[in-house]
Design an enzyme around this catalytic site. Structure first.
Site, PDB file in Angstrom:
ATOM      1  N   CYS A 215       0.855  -1.196   0.000  1.00  0.00           N
ATOM      2  CA  CYS A 215       0.000   0.000   0.000  1.00  0.00           C
ATOM      3  C   CYS A 215       0.890   1.246   0.000  1.00  0.00           C
ATOM      4  CB  CYS A 215      -0.987  -0.034   1.142  1.00  0.00           C
ATOM      5  SG  CYS A 215      -0.309  -0.705   2.666  1.00  0.00           S
ATOM      6  N   SER A 216       0.991   1.935   1.134  1.00  0.00           N
ATOM      7  CA  SER A 216       1.755   3.183   1.104  1.00  0.00           C
ATOM      8  C   SER A 216       2.382   3.500   2.453  1.00  0.00           C
ATOM      9  CB  SER A 216       0.834   4.321   0.679  1.00  0.00           C
ATOM     10  OG  SER A 216      -0.267   4.375   1.565  1.00  0.00           O
TER      11      SER A 216
HETATM   12 FE    FE Z   1       1.559   0.381   3.289  1.00  0.00          FE
END
Ligand code: FE
Length: 205
Positions: A110-111
């Site tokens: 994800c981030s």
């Molecule tokens: Fe992540």
């Protein structure tokens, strides 16, 4: 807000944003939180928490060998000594660039990102293209997407962050900076150098 997963299903950003908004409204309604508190927090992450904090930590590590040892051993604790830390800064791991090794970070899932020292992640960091390609062909991505060439003799290591473990990079101190103060050194440290996708700035001649 960071990623949320239910079993193998990844929620979309829109869904997360909608849930955050709903939760925020509910907390304000119930008097748990005020609109001002929410605004204050958003403002802090937009304007106060940013790569200048990571830069301060890097400059300290460049000038204080004992601090550097601590930073590499337990980044979260070392940063806390300098008053740097908090949300999305738990369990940070700093990896050191050397003459032989260049490091870069990603979150392939994800981030995940060390907000406490770098602020909010840039959009490209969250983009599927970066997340997929940086692990497969790092040298090519750095050269083509970031105009940052790493010599073939230097090994590139990619560190995949998660919400439990957030990596960031201690870049090498540039040459010709021997006489510089810690504060001046900090101005040379770029956000991208702590992600591993760009250089630090050169010392003014
Ligand atoms: Fe992540």
């Amino acid at each position: 807000m960071d990623e949320q997963r239910t079993d193998t299903k990844l929620r979309s950003h829109e869904e997360i944003a909608a849930r955050v908004k709903a939760l925020e409204s509910l907390m304000i309604e119930k008097g748990v939180m005020t609109t001002e508190a929410v605004d204050r927090m958003a403002d802090a992450y937009e304007n106060e928490v940013g790569p200048q904090l990571g830069a301060k930590v890097v400059a300290k590590a460049w000038t204080d060998p004992e601090f550097k040892v601590k930073l590499l051993a337990d980044a979260t604790a070392a940063c806390a000594e300098l008053g740097v830390g908090g949300l999305q800064g738990e369990h940070m791991v700093v990896v050191e660039d050397t003459d032989d090794v260049h490091n870069a970070i990603v979150c392939t899932l994800c981030s995940c990102y060390p907000w406490a020292v770098l602020g909010l992640p840039p959009n490209w960091y969250k983009a599927p293209a970066y997340r997929a390609r940086i692990t497969r062909e790092p040298r090519k991505v750095l050269a083509e997407d970031f105009n940052y060439s790493i010599a073939d003799t230097i090994e590139i290591r990619i560190w995949d962050s998660s919400s439990e473990l957030r990596y960031w990079v201690l870049p090498q101190r540039p040459t010709g900076t021997e006489g510089m103060s810690e504060d001046d050194l900090a101005t040379l440290v770029t956000r991208d150098s702590m992600i591993g996708v760009g250089p630090v700035m050169e010392a003014a001649k």
